[in-house]
Write a protein that holds these residues in place. Structure first.
Motif, PDB file in Angstrom:
ATOM      1  N   ASP A 188       0.808  -1.221   0.000  1.00 21.28           N
ATOM      2  CA  ASP A 188       0.000   0.000   0.000  1.00 21.28           C
ATOM      3  C   ASP A 188       0.841   1.270   0.000  1.00 21.28           C
ATOM      4  OD1 ASP A 188       0.963  -0.468   2.525  1.00 21.28           O
ATOM      5  OD2 ASP A 188      -0.898   0.042   3.556  1.00 21.28           O
ATOM      6  N   VAL A 189       2.115   1.169  -0.359  1.00 12.78           N
ATOM      7  CA  VAL A 189       2.971   2.352  -0.461  1.00 12.78           C
ATOM      8  C   VAL A 189       3.618   2.384  -1.855  1.00 12.78           C
ATOM      9  CG1 VAL A 189       3.458   2.478   2.009  1.00 12.78           C
ATOM     10  CG2 VAL A 189       5.029   1.235   0.515  1.00 12.78           C
ATOM     11  N   LEU A 190       4.023   3.597  -2.271  1.00 15.49           N
ATOM     12  CA  LEU A 190       4.697   3.769  -3.558  1.00 15.49           C
ATOM     13  C   LEU A 190       6.147   4.130  -3.287  1.00 15.49           C
ATOM     14  CD1 LEU A 190       4.376   3.958  -6.673  1.00 15.49           C
ATOM     15  CD2 LEU A 190       4.010   6.414  -6.337  1.00 15.49           C
ATOM     16  N   ARG A 191       7.050   3.322  -3.806  1.00 17.84           N
ATOM     17  CA  ARG A 191       8.491   3.572  -3.664  1.00 17.84           C
ATOM     18  C   ARG A 191       8.954   4.346  -4.892  1.00 17.84           C
ATOM     19  NH1 ARG A 191      13.330   1.370  -5.317  1.00 17.84           N
ATOM     20  NH2 ARG A 191      14.958   1.184  -3.744  1.00 17.84           N
ATOM     21  N   VAL A 192       9.623   5.493  -4.644  1.00 15.15           N
ATOM     22  CA  VAL A 192      10.075   6.370  -5.717  1.00 15.15           C
ATOM     23  C   VAL A 192      11.583   6.520  -5.636  1.00 15.15           C
ATOM     24  CG1 VAL A 192       9.902   8.683  -6.714  1.00 15.15           C
ATOM     25  CG2 VAL A 192       7.907   7.673  -5.577  1.00 15.15           C
ATOM     26  N   GLN A 193      12.262   6.254  -6.737  1.00 11.43           N
ATOM     27  CA  GLN A 193      13.702   6.491  -6.833  1.00 11.43           C
ATOM     28  C   GLN A 193      14.021   6.848  -8.275  1.00 11.43           C
ATOM     29  OE1 GLN A 193      16.414   3.210  -6.076  1.00 11.43           O
ATOM     30  NE2 GLN A 193      17.940   4.649  -5.306  1.00 11.43           N
ATOM     31  N   LEU A 194      14.479   8.076  -8.481  1.00 15.39           N
ATOM     32  CA  LEU A 194      14.808   8.497  -9.838  1.00 15.39           C
ATOM     33  C   LEU A 194      16.078   7.792 -10.293  1.00 15.39           C
ATOM     34  CD1 LEU A 194      14.043  12.310  -9.832  1.00 15.39           C
ATOM     35  CD2 LEU A 194      12.554  10.407 -10.373  1.00 15.39           C
ATOM     36  N   PRO A 195      16.151   7.440 -11.580  1.00 15.90           N
ATOM     37  CA  PRO A 195      17.361   6.788 -12.098  1.00 15.90           C
ATOM     38  C   PRO A 195      18.544   7.750 -12.098  1.00 15.90           C
ATOM     39  CG  PRO A 195      15.780   7.192 -13.853  1.00 15.90           C
ATOM     40  CD  PRO A 195      15.122   7.605 -12.584  1.00 15.90           C
ATOM     41  N   ALA A 196      19.743   7.193 -12.176  1.00 18.71           N
ATOM     42  CA  ALA A 196      20.977   7.998 -12.111  1.00 18.71           C
ATOM     43  C   ALA A 196      21.052   9.004 -13.251  1.00 18.71           C
ATOM     44  CB  ALA A 196      22.199   7.096 -12.112  1.00 18.71           C
ATOM     45  N   GLY A 197      20.660   8.614 -14.440  1.00 23.66           N
ATOM     46  CA  GLY A 197      20.665   9.546 -15.564  1.00 23.66           C
ATOM     47  C   GLY A 197      22.063   9.869 -16.061  1.00 23.66           C
ATOM     48  N   PHE A 198      22.155  10.960 -16.810  1.00 24.39           N
ATOM     49  CA  PHE A 198      23.403  11.376 -17.427  1.00 24.39           C
ATOM     50  C   PHE A 198      23.676  12.815 -17.050  1.00 24.39           C
ATOM     51  CE2 PHE A 198      21.506   8.151 -20.151  1.00 24.39           C
ATOM     52  CZ  PHE A 198      22.542   7.235 -20.239  1.00 24.39           C
ATOM     53  N   GLY A 199      24.760  13.352 -17.530  1.00 29.41           N
ATOM     54  CA  GLY A 199      25.080  14.749 -17.292  1.00 29.41           C
ATOM     55  C   GLY A 199      25.983  14.928 -16.089  1.00 29.41           C
ATOM     56  N   VAL A 200      26.367  16.173 -15.865  1.00 23.70           N
ATOM     57  CA  VAL A 200      27.254  16.537 -14.768  1.00 23.70           C
ATOM     58  C   VAL A 200      26.459  17.423 -13.827  1.00 23.70           C
ATOM     59  CG1 VAL A 200      29.384  17.773 -14.209  1.00 23.70           C
ATOM     60  CG2 VAL A 200      29.252  16.417 -16.312  1.00 23.70           C
ATOM     61  N   PRO A 201      26.516  17.228 -12.538  1.00 26.15           N
ATOM     62  CA  PRO A 201      27.280  16.211 -11.836  1.00 26.15           C
ATOM     63  C   PRO A 201      26.598  14.841 -11.909  1.00 26.15           C
ATOM     64  CG  PRO A 201      26.054  17.502 -10.248  1.00 26.15           C
ATOM     65  CD  PRO A 201      25.803  18.114 -11.603  1.00 26.15           C
ATOM     66  N   GLN A 220      13.892  17.783  -7.384  1.00 23.41           N
ATOM     67  CA  GLN A 220      14.546  18.724  -8.285  1.00 23.41           C
ATOM     68  C   GLN A 220      16.019  18.375  -8.428  1.00 23.41           C
ATOM     69  OE1 GLN A 220      13.031  22.405  -6.196  1.00 23.41           O
ATOM     70  NE2 GLN A 220      12.725  22.995  -8.333  1.00 23.41           N
ATOM     71  N   MET A 221      16.490  18.476  -9.652  1.00 23.92           N
ATOM     72  CA  MET A 221      17.920  18.294  -9.921  1.00 23.92           C
ATOM     73  C   MET A 221      18.261  19.051 -11.190  1.00 23.92           C
ATOM     74  SD  MET A 221      18.278  14.449 -11.257  1.00 23.92           S
ATOM     75  CE  MET A 221      16.807  13.732 -11.945  1.00 23.92           C
ATOM     76  N   ASN A 222      19.506  19.432 -11.292  1.00 23.75           N
ATOM     77  CA  ASN A 222      19.970  20.113 -12.493  1.00 23.75           C
ATOM     78  C   ASN A 222      21.227  19.422 -12.990  1.00 23.75           C
ATOM     79  OD1 ASN A 222      21.645  20.938 -10.427  1.00 23.75           O
ATOM     80  ND2 ASN A 222      21.424  23.112 -10.810  1.00 23.75           N
ATOM     81  N   ASN A 223      21.485  19.587 -14.259  1.00 26.89           N
ATOM     82  CA  ASN A 223      22.655  18.985 -14.885  1.00 26.89           C
ATOM     83  C   ASN A 223      23.152  19.901 -15.987  1.00 26.89           C
ATOM     84  OD1 ASN A 223      20.793  16.424 -14.213  1.00 26.89           O
ATOM     85  ND2 ASN A 223      22.932  15.853 -14.025  1.00 26.89           N
ATOM     86  N   ARG A 224      24.393  19.675 -16.376  1.00 30.20           N
ATOM     87  CA  ARG A 224      24.909  20.298 -17.588  1.00 30.20           C
ATOM     88  C   ARG A 224      25.371  19.189 -18.510  1.00 30.20           C
ATOM     89  NH1 ARG A 224      30.840  21.379 -17.078  1.00 30.20           N
ATOM     90  NH2 ARG A 224      31.362  20.716 -14.982  1.00 30.20           N
ATOM     91  N   GLU A 266      18.259  18.001  -5.283  1.00 28.88           N
ATOM     92  CA  GLU A 266      19.580  17.577  -5.744  1.00 28.88           C
ATOM     93  C   GLU A 266      20.184  18.599  -6.690  1.00 28.88           C
ATOM     94  OE1 GLU A 266      20.230  13.066  -5.918  1.00 28.88           O
ATOM     95  OE2 GLU A 266      18.319  13.394  -6.965  1.00 28.88           O
ATOM     96  N   ARG A 267      19.752  19.852  -6.571  1.00 23.95           N
ATOM     97  CA  ARG A 267      20.355  20.892  -7.419  1.00 23.95           C
ATOM     98  C   ARG A 267      21.774  21.152  -6.953  1.00 23.95           C
ATOM     99  NH1 ARG A 267      15.767  25.288  -6.847  1.00 23.95           N
ATOM    100  NH2 ARG A 267      15.831  24.361  -4.775  1.00 23.95           N
ATOM    101  N   ALA A 268      22.646  21.375  -7.912  1.00 20.46           N
ATOM    102  CA  ALA A 268      24.057  21.596  -7.639  1.00 20.46           C
ATOM    103  C   ALA A 268      24.503  22.877  -8.336  1.00 20.46           C
ATOM    104  CB  ALA A 268      24.889  20.412  -8.134  1.00 20.46           C
ATOM    105  N   SER A 269      25.632  23.380  -7.928  1.00 22.74           N
ATOM    106  CA  SER A 269      26.217  24.518  -8.600  1.00 22.74           C
ATOM    107  C   SER A 269      26.779  24.061  -9.936  1.00 22.74           C
ATOM    108  CB  SER A 269      27.326  25.121  -7.724  1.00 22.74           C
ATOM    109  OG  SER A 269      27.941  26.179  -8.400  1.00 22.74           O
ATOM    110  N   LEU A 270      26.302  24.670 -11.012  1.00 21.56           N
ATOM    111  CA  LEU A 270      26.754  24.286 -12.357  1.00 21.56           C
ATOM    112  C   LEU A 270      27.648  25.379 -12.920  1.00 21.56           C
ATOM    113  CD1 LEU A 270      23.369  23.020 -13.816  1.00 21.56           C
ATOM    114  CD2 LEU A 270      25.153  21.678 -12.706  1.00 21.56           C
ATOM    115  N   ARG A 271      28.801  24.973 -13.463  1.00 20.91           N
ATOM    116  CA  ARG A 271      29.717  25.951 -14.052  1.00 20.91           C
ATOM    117  C   ARG A 271      29.279  26.370 -15.417  1.00 20.91           C
ATOM    118  NH1 ARG A 271      35.060  23.054 -14.257  1.00 20.91           N
ATOM    119  NH2 ARG A 271      33.705  21.370 -14.697  1.00 20.91           N
TER     120      ARG A 271
END
Length: 156
Positions: free
Chosen positions: A76-89, A108-112, A151-156
């Motif tokens: 009766d629960v939903l397990r959520v885990q986003l995949p690793a994906g690509f990009g930096v970091p 939330q996450m950001n990548n370059r 999971e937002r990070a500082s992007l150059r």
């Protein structure tokens, strides 16, 4: 599965890193009202620099594939885990969120990114994924989530 997903992707290049384009990019919403469609539903919104961050909306009456969005119903629960994906970091060890019926998470996450050879200019993406388990009001994702994974990070 009684799940509603709103996936928002905002993309930009170096051109939008400084004023005045950055102001337009930063004004792009990270949540929208949901369409009046039943679950399961994927409400996908893409905002691109080349379109002045005007929302391009797509509604799909199915959930993303498992490799795109890790959702698993466990009793009766939903397990959520986003995949690793690509990009930096690179994010190898992703957290897991467990939702009870009626709860939702904003992730939330950001990548370059660059080209495969690394010769092209960087481009940047902010992903905001809201996932609700059970019936969701149309304005649900406009409020504060039960869980927020940032999971937002500082992007150059």
């Amino acid at each position: 599965m009684d799940v509603t997903v709103q996936r928002i992707r905002t993309t930009w290049s170096k051109r939008s890193r400084g004023f005045p384009q950055a102001a337009l990019r930063n004004a792009a919403p990270t949540a929208f009202p949901l369409p009046a469609d039943p679950a399961p539903m994927l409400h996908e919104v893409v905002m691109r620099e080349e379109n002045d961050f005007v929302p391009d909306v797509r509604i799909v009456h199915d959930l993303p594939l498992r490799h795109e969005l890790g959702l698993r119903l466990m009793r009766d629960v939903l397990r959520v885990q986003l995949p690793a994906g690509f990009g930096v970091p690179v994010r190898n060890h992703r957290p897991v969120v467990t939702l009870q019926h009626g709860e939702w998470v904003r992730w939330q996450m950001n990548n370059r990114y660059s080209s495969m050879t690394g010769m092209a200019d960087w481009h940047y993406v902010l992903h905001t994924v809201s996932i609700g388990f059970g019936p969701m009001a149309r304005d649900a994702f406009l409020s504060e989530p039960d869980y927020h994974v940032d999971e937002r990070a500082s992007l150059r």
